[in-house]
Scaffold this active site. Structure first.
Site, PDB file in Angstrom:
ATOM      1  N   ARG A 239       0.842  -1.194   0.000  1.00  0.00           N
ATOM      2  CA  ARG A 239       0.000   0.000   0.000  1.00  0.00           C
ATOM      3  C   ARG A 239       0.881   1.248   0.000  1.00  0.00           C
ATOM      4  O   ARG A 239       1.943   1.278   0.628  1.00  0.00           O
ATOM      5  CB  ARG A 239      -0.930   0.023   1.218  1.00  0.00           C
TER       6      ARG A 239
ATOM      7  N   HIS B 159      -0.351  -0.068  -9.944  1.00  0.00           N
ATOM      8  CA  HIS B 159      -1.116  -0.945  -9.048  1.00  0.00           C
ATOM      9  C   HIS B 159      -1.622  -2.179  -9.804  1.00  0.00           C
ATOM     10  O   HIS B 159      -2.818  -2.464  -9.849  1.00  0.00           O
ATOM     11  CB  HIS B 159      -2.286  -0.194  -8.416  1.00  0.00           C
TER      12      HIS B 159
END
Length: 310
Positions: free
Chosen positions: A225, A273
């Protein structure tokens, strides 16, 4: 049973509704953008829900995260308490992550960024690196994804170490645990892979203090993250030479703004991502199976612990 689906894109929300509708015959599947009767909704299937979205549904039985992490759900400050949260995990997601980690560890191990820079200048630069057996790699986080990633790296011959909050055993991997084991895990690590869940304790863990404990010239891969990383500390560590290269798949703001300096930094590889990005057909099948099981049994193996944050 009625399911409300939310993704930030209305078009994607409706696409997921159509797909889940085909997998869950007899269920009512609605985009959260279109729900007319909040009192009928029993399940929420979400990715990055807006604050208050889920609090609208008084009969909610469970929340499904479209992904392995639940931090994006817990970010909702109005989240209904004591509603179970189901993570979406499966063999496809694990395989994708092991591919991504292996790819970028090997890129850094074989110094591909410098080789490509030499190619751009038409330079015949025969960079010699040690074999994997003499390269220490560390994986932070030994959950579903981290364990398999660490095993994959060990299988490639790397001197592989892993760290988790509590003791773990992973074949071929030297495991460290807890605060007492963290410094020993970091010491001598030349390529660091972060696959930790995002919690209060792990937010900002990739900072100057951590970088300074790695081997000088280490490389960092963050596929967990964005808020794990203190951005400026990485930039400073790259400038000083303490960190040689970084691969970043996750960011504080996504999509990464076009004017963000990471895009053009010569020592940073940016990926959007995609390390273990769930595709709709695979994710839909996993989610549909979990919803059926939860409705029938009141639980599933992939329940998250909101108190721990994962």
């Amino acid at each position: 049973m009625t399911v409300a689906v939310y993704l930030p894109s209305e078009e994607k929300s409706r696409d997921w509704c159509a797909m889940l509708g085909g997998l869950l015959p007899g269920w009512t599947i609605e985009s959260m953008h279109d729900v007319a009767d909040p009192g009928a909704v029993e399940y929420g299937v979400v990715w990055r829900p807006r604050t208050g979205d889920l609090a609208r549904f008084p009969k909610l039985k469970a929340i499904v995260s479209i992904g392995a992490g639940i931090d994006h759900v817990l970010a909702d400050t109005a989240l209904p308490q004591d509603v179970p949260i189901i993570r979406t995990v499966g063999t496809d997601l694990t395989q994708r992550m092991r591919e991504y980690v292996a790819l970028h560890v090997l890129r850094h191990h074989r110094n591909m960024p410098d080789i490509l820079a030499s190619q751009a200048k038409s330079e015949w630069n025969q960079i010699v690196v040690p074999p994997a057996t003499r390269r220490r790699v560390g994986v932070m986080g030994l959950g579903n994804l981290g364990k398999v990633a660490a095993q994959t790296l060990a299988g490639l011959g790397f001197d592989t170490h892993g760290w988790a909050r509590s003791p773990r055993e992973v074949e071929g991997v030297t495991c460290h645990a807890g605060a007492d084991g963290f410094a020993g895990f970091l010491e001598g690590t030349e390529i660091l892979v972060n696959l930790l869940p995002l919690t209060t304790e792990t937010r900002g863990i990739l900072d100057a203090a951590l970088f300074n404990k790695l081997a000088r010239g280490a490389c960092v891969i963050n596929a967990a993250r964005g808020p794990h990383l203190v951005d400026q500390d990485l930039v400073d560590a790259l400038a000083s030479g303490q960190i040689a290269q970084a691969t970043l798949d996750v960011f504080h703001v996504e999509p990464l703004p076009s004017d963000h300096p990471f895009w053009t930094h010569p020592q940073i590889t940016v990926t959007p991502h995609i390390a273990s990005m769930i595709d709709a057909p695979t994710g839909g099948q996993i989610i549909a199976a979990n919803l059926k099981q939860f409705e029938a049994e009141g639980s599933v193996p992939d329940l998250a612990d909101a108190r721990r944050g994962y």
